[in-house]
Design an enzyme around this catalytic site. Structure first.
Site, PDB file in Angstrom:
ATOM      1  N   CYS A   1     -14.107   1.979   9.396  1.00 30.89           N
ATOM      2  CA  CYS A   1     -15.380   1.275   9.596  1.00 30.89           C
ATOM      3  C   CYS A   1     -15.177  -0.182   9.216  1.00 30.89           C
ATOM      4  O   CYS A   1     -14.577  -0.484   8.189  1.00 30.89           O
ATOM      5  CB  CYS A   1     -16.465   1.909   8.735  1.00 30.89           C
ATOM      6  SG  CYS A   1     -18.078   1.097   8.854  1.00 30.89           S
TER       7      CYS A   1
ATOM      8  N   CYS B   1     -25.324 -13.880  -1.428  1.00 27.82           N
ATOM      9  CA  CYS B   1     -25.219 -13.076  -0.200  1.00 27.82           C
ATOM     10  C   CYS B   1     -24.990 -11.600  -0.529  1.00 27.82           C
ATOM     11  O   CYS B   1     -24.152 -11.258  -1.371  1.00 27.82           O
ATOM     12  CB  CYS B   1     -24.072 -13.602   0.662  1.00 27.82           C
ATOM     13  SG  CYS B   1     -23.819 -12.669   2.189  1.00 27.82           S
TER      14      CYS B   1
ATOM     15  N   ASP C   1       0.834  -1.196   0.000  1.00 26.35           N
ATOM     16  CA  ASP C   1       0.000   0.000   0.000  1.00 26.35           C
ATOM     17  C   ASP C   1       0.869   1.246   0.000  1.00 26.35           C
ATOM     18  O   ASP C   1       0.540   2.253   0.630  1.00 26.35           O
ATOM     19  CB  ASP C   1      -0.934  -0.011   1.219  1.00 26.35           C
ATOM     20  CG  ASP C   1      -2.061   1.003   1.107  1.00 26.35           C
ATOM     21  OD1 ASP C   1      -2.388   1.397  -0.022  1.00 26.35           O
ATOM     22  OD2 ASP C   1      -2.618   1.407   2.151  1.00 26.35           O
TER      23      ASP C   1
ATOM     24  N   CYS D   1     -22.990  -7.509   3.124  1.00 30.10           N
ATOM     25  CA  CYS D   1     -22.128  -6.332   3.205  1.00 30.10           C
ATOM     26  C   CYS D   1     -22.804  -5.106   2.611  1.00 30.10           C
ATOM     27  O   CYS D   1     -22.640  -3.985   3.112  1.00 30.10           O
ATOM     28  CB  CYS D   1     -20.790  -6.608   2.517  1.00 30.10           C
ATOM     29  SG  CYS D   1     -20.909  -7.053   0.770  1.00 30.10           S
TER      30      CYS D   1
END
Length: 364
Positions: free
Chosen positions: A254, A204, A147, A207
């Site tokens: 979050c 699903c 990153d 999220c």
């Protein structure tokens, strides 16, 4: 073996076994290899940027060309060694995390940020790994990443077979969920590549449904401008009023989309002391964190990813959370009085950014 030579089948098998073993000794949890071709992922990135979904992350657009071709970062690179490192400390329990989110006077810091800065931890170990490889095979061209440069890390990890893209756009793995960091070594050695993994999200949509700000606008589509992680970390400006109430008591990042994901029942705990919780960040109240001076903020977050946002953004985020606590039914009157007084005491000396959010909080 030199960087320009192609290992024999025997050498390849032996080298791969050695790579897997050495990576585990260095604390990495899995290793896969892919090439540097990103295919249609570059088109999707360009579309995302054109829609402005990157918000104030100008560096995403500024280095778009580099992101599209890893070989531009390391001339001659033909392979990417991708690794994961689990970050959940043993004391983290997802049920407890949901309970903290429901307690408006508690401060919620994203799980990955409660220990040492992963950039430093992983970069040092990746560099050590690269040097060990060099001792094993001879001089070769390489560069390590975590990153830390314009590199499409998640897409490369997906191509390498470390997992699949969840509908929240994070990488998911059948054996460790999504609670891991990614790292890469770009190399000019033509190592054999691994197969991609199929998606296992099925129908699903947990999220998508749980996201407080509806930042996941459709499966595999994220609008960073709505994401609480972006708003509390990357965003340098005022937090848009329309998202402040939805932030609740989340003061840095979050985790909701990870906490709700069924695959994270397989989330692995890290044995590395680097990622252990520091300064009570998994248990602190809003008032405790608000009481920190700027010097205390810098000292306690030394070596932490949180320090990067600076004291002003930290106070901005806390002020929003305190305003939400003042408006919440779950806080007692005594707690609300203490929060209100703390905000009033801070207002006269607050900078413009923080003062705006304090005033909003006091009027909640």
């Amino acid at each position: 073996m030199t960087s320009s030579s192609i290992p024999s089948p025997v050498d390849q098998a032996n080298l791969r076994e050695w790579l897997d073993g050495q990576s585990r000794q260095l604390g990495f949890d899995s290793l896969r290899i892919t090439d540097t071709h990103l295919g249609s992922a570059t088109d999707r990135l360009q579309e995302w940027l054109e829609q402005g979904r990157h918000g104030r992350m100008e560096y995403m657009a500024r280095h778009a060309q580099l992101r599209s071709d890893p070989a531009l970062l390391v001339p001659g690179a033909v392979r990417v060694i991708c690794v994961t490192m689990n970050y959940l400390s043993p004391g983290i329990n997802f049920d407890d995390e949901w309970q903290r989110l429901a307690n408006p006077t508690q401060a919620v810091v994203s799980m990955y940020a409660r220990g040492r800065d992963y950039h430093k931890v992983m970069r040092n170990r990746l560099q050590e790994f690269a040097q060990m490889i060099e001792q094993q095979i001879g001089s070769f061209g390489y560069r390590v990443f975590t990153d830390s440069a314009p590199l499409m890390e998640v897409e490369l990890a997906r191509k390498a077979g470390l997992g699949w893209r969840g509908k929240h756009t994070l990488l998911l793995n059948q054996h460790s969920g999504s609670t891991f960091f990614l790292g890469e070594i770009l190399v000019d050695v033509p190592l054999p590549i691994d197969q991609e993994e199929e998606s296992h999200c099925g129908t699903c949509q947990a999220c998508i449904e749980v996201c407080p700000t509806q930042a996941i606008t459709a499966p595999y589509q994220l609008d960073a401008r709505r994401c609480i992680s972006y708003l509390t970390i990357e965003n340098p400006d005022s937090i848009p009023v329309e998202f402040r109430r939805a932030m609740g008591n989340r003061v840095y990042g979050c985790d909701d989309c990870q906490l709700i994901c069924p695959w994270n029942k397989f989330a692995q705990r890290s044995a590395l002391p680097d990622f252990a919780e520091r300064h009570g960040l998994g248990r602190a109240s809003l008032l405790q964190l608000w009481s920190w001076t700027e010097n205390e903020f810098n000292q306690r977050h030394e070596g932490s990813a949180i320090r990067r946002i600076g004291y002003s953004r930290w106070r901005r985020n806390l002020a929003v959370a305190m305003g939400n606590a003042l408006a919440a039914r779950g806080a007692s009157q005594v707690e609300k009085d203490l929060l209100r007084q703390a905000l009033l005491n801070a207002l006269p000396l607050a900078d413009t950014l923080v003062a705006e959010h304090i005033e909003w909080a006091l009027n909640s």
